[in-house]
Design an enzyme around this catalytic site. Structure first.
Site, PDB file in Angstrom:
ATOM      1  N   GLU A 321       0.877  -1.169   0.000  1.00 49.06           N
ATOM      2  CA  GLU A 321       0.000   0.000   0.000  1.00 49.06           C
ATOM      3  C   GLU A 321       0.911   1.214   0.000  1.00 49.06           C
ATOM      4  O   GLU A 321       1.532   1.534   1.008  1.00 49.06           O
ATOM      5  CB  GLU A 321      -0.887  -0.058   1.242  1.00 49.06           C
ATOM      6  CG  GLU A 321      -2.181   0.674   1.077  1.00 49.06           C
ATOM      7  CD  GLU A 321      -1.999   2.153   1.347  1.00 49.06           C
ATOM      8  OE1 GLU A 321      -1.866   2.899   0.345  1.00 49.06           O
ATOM      9  OE2 GLU A 321      -1.983   2.547   2.495  1.00 49.06           O
ATOM     10  N   CYS A 356      -1.905   8.859   3.268  1.00 44.21           N
ATOM     11  CA  CYS A 356      -1.821   8.219   1.957  1.00 44.21           C
ATOM     12  C   CYS A 356      -3.033   8.574   1.112  1.00 44.21           C
ATOM     13  O   CYS A 356      -2.947   8.639  -0.099  1.00 44.21           O
ATOM     14  CB  CYS A 356      -1.623   6.717   2.069  1.00 44.21           C
ATOM     15  SG  CYS A 356      -2.664   5.943   3.268  1.00 44.21           S
TER      16      CYS A 356
END
Ligand SMILES: *[C@@H]1O[C@H](CO)[C@@H](O)[C@H](O)[C@H]1NC(C)=O
Length: 613
Positions: A321, A356
């Site tokens: 990720e 993120c």
């Protein structure tokens, strides 16, 4: 008088009937509907899963108004090369020195986790839920202390931590408590499609623990990023070794110790959860360890290359990720741009932009663009930097994790300005009068950004709001897709069918329509496409991703009851006695199994009955 009395009597009677009806019928039905269809809480009141009460002492550093000395110079490297220092990026206060593990020590932690998992693999969902429920209660009872621990190590504001650390973690725990077992139960599948074989066989998929899994987590959410993989690993019957970022060792260690304490109090093996602390240069040993059966990596692309290269030596599967360059598309028919500006500010400056799924590019159609630039240029100016860890100050934005990337942020701003962008606010580090050692960067507003600038393509991971003007919807979609990342996007517009169509054209793992980041909830798989990584954590996909997926085929119960065993038909048995018959048999089996023309099927059956002749 009598009349009134009678009326009162009647009224009282009706009142009692309706109350009884309400209590006996309406309330239970509503509760039934609520529990079955809305929350699906099968075991909420199961006594065996009752969480236990516990007290865990809170470290002095996490107390309000803790007076820690300020570190100078600010660095995680100490004079002893085997040690790593922790400090508070908001104030520069020293939090502690930690031993960086050697390879042998890392191996030891993995061996402990491996040993503990053997027993844990056989644990019941009741025990696993009891563990999660106890953690849930502990977090709820200690929200403020946990928040302060996360803030002390990351420098963020308490409000940022409450939303980004506590809320999302509780969401995850509760989803697993309510739906985890249902996800991990064997999943019934169709048997073979061949008509004949399908009549005989049942099939299912079973989910078994992998063993020892690992998670390498980033520092931006020291509590949530660390505990998320632990919850999923433990619930799936795995043990886990977490490698925390060297930026947030102090809090990571406390959080892992907290979970170990809970395990111990529940008479479970505390070795199930392990923390690895090491310098980046020693991480290779960890990520290629033969006893790891899965790695979840949350971090940046350059490091991901190293992790994947190293994990490939032992074929360890990875979920990666990475970052994003998320677009926030605003169409011209959005009515309330003032409200929208609040969402943009929160999505950009939350945790000083170190998210993120933060908003990295606001892409607007012309009319909205002009108005939003005007609104935001007024609002960004008003943001106040600082720390609210000790006193409840009115602070909007906290510190960044360190000053390591200040130079790069400034370069990106300078490059943009050189190529025609307008810098309306910020663009440089900020020396806070009360916290001169703190790592603060001014909230920055950069408008008229275009794909010719580096900042359009490179993940900023900082408090820089960039505005990009699109000519029309096609242009907006092209701009949004015109970078190497594809994590999460948002689209805002008044016409749902229009924004829904845009959602289908966006190259990203997640999309929020007329909202921001709402896809980051526990029941949904989370992960990106393109260079944002691959694989999913969260949701059913995330739990199943931590399991051995085993496909099992068996005879139908009726056959088992009748004692009929399936075996190789004599005509196909070695040695083949009559090749022509064998050939006829197998072709007929295909016809009977897969041909929908009824005459062919009847002929096929006849041929099968004759043994293939
Ligand atoms: C880890 O330690 C065990 C037992 O001490 C040893 O057998 C094994 O080879 C070590 N593994 C690695 C990868 O160093």
């Amino acid at each position: 008088m009598i009349d009134i009395d009678l009326k009162f009597h009647q009224w009282q009677w009706q009142y009692q009937i309706s109350t009884t009806f309400f209590v006996c019928v309406i309330v239970p039905s509503l509760y039934y509907i609520y529990s079955k269809y809305i929350t699906n809480l099968p075991n909420k009141y199961n006594k065996l899963e009752e969480p236990i009460k516990l007290m865990i002492p809170i470290p002095p550093e996490a107390k309000k108004n803790w007076k820690g000395r300020r570190l100078y110079p600010l660095s995680i490297r100490s004079t002893d090369p085997t040690q790593i220092q922790s400090f508070c990026p908001a104030t520069g206060q020293y939090l502690g020195t930690f031993h960086a593990q050697t390879k042998d020590e890392m191996n030891e932690t993995i061996q402990k986790a491996k040993e503990a998992q053997k027993q844990w693999a056989k644990s019941s969902f009741i025990v696993r839920r009891k563990l999660l429920k106890t953690l849930n209660r502990f977090i709820l009872d200690n929200q403020e202390d946990i928040t302060r621990i996360a803030c002390r190590d990351s420098g963020k504001t308490k409000l940022d931590a409450m939303m980004g650390e506590i809320f999302v973690t509780l969401e995850k725990i509760n989803w697993i408590i309510n739906h985890g077992e249902q996800t991990l139960r064997p999943s019934k599948r169709y048997g073979p499609s061949n008509l004949l074989l399908g009549m005989m066989k049942n099939a299912e998929v079973r989910y078994e623990p992998l063993g020892v899994v690992a998670a390498l987590v980033s520092w931006n959410y020291p509590f949530h990023n660390l505990i998320g993989p632990i919850l999923a690993a433990l619930f799936t019957g795995n043990s886990i070794v977490v490698k925390c970022s060297e930026q947030v060792i102090w809090s990571s260690k406390w959080f892992v110790d907290m979970i170990k304490t809970v395990l111990k109090l529940l008479d479970l093996n505390e070795d199930l959860v392990q923390l690895v602390v090491c310098f980046p240069e020693d991480a290779d040993y960890f990520t290629s360890h033969p006893d790891l059966s899965h790695i979840t990596f949350i971090g940046s692309k350059p490091i991901a290359h190293k992790v994947l290269e190293s994990a490939s030596k032992e074929l360890i599967p990875c979920v990666v990720e990475l970052g994003g360059k998320d677009a926030f598309i605003v169409l011209d028919d959005v009515k309330n741009l003032n409200d929208l500006s609040s969402i943009i500010m929160r999505g950009t400056y939350q945790s000083s932009g170190q998210n993120c799924i933060g908003i990295e590019r606001v892409i607007c159609l012309p009319k909205s663009y002009e108005k939003l630039v005007e609104i935001l240029s007024e609002r960004v100016k008003t943001l106040r930097l600082g720390s609210d860890i000790d006193q409840l100050d009115e602070i909007d934005m906290g510190a960044m994790i360190s000053n390591n990337r200040f130079e790069r942020l400034q370069e990106l701003v300078d490059d943009a300005v050189k190529n025609g962008a307008r810098l309306l606010h910020g663009g440089k580090p900020y020396q806070h009068p009360n916290y001169p050692q703190g790592s603060y960067f001014e909230p920055t507003l950069l408008v008229d950004v275009t794909p010719q600038m580096q900042i359009f393509h490179e993940e900023v991971f900082g408090p820089i709001l960039t505005m990009i003007k699109a000519t029309d919807i096609d242009d907006a979609v092209e701009l949004a897709n015109g970078c190497e990342f594809g994590l999460g996007n948002s689209v805002f517009g008044a016409d749902f069918s229009v924004i829904n169509d845009i959602a289908n054209r966006l190259d990203s793992g997640n999309v929020a329509l007329n909202d921001f980041a709402t896809y980051y909830v526990a029941q949904l798989p989370f992960g990106g496409v393109k260079k944002s990584g691959y694989g999913k954590f969260g949701g059913e996909e995330g739990l199943i991703g931590l399991c051995k997926v085993k496909s099992v085929v068996m005879d139908k119960p009726l056959l088992r009851l009748l004692g009929v065993a399936t075996s190789i038909p004599p005509v196909l048995d070695y040695p083949i006695k009559d090749d022509k018959k064998a050939w006829g048999f197998i072709t007929s089996l295909n016809i009977v199994g897969y041909d929908f023309r009824i005459w062919n099927v009847i002929k096929g059956f006849k041929k099968l009955a004759r043994g293939g002749r």
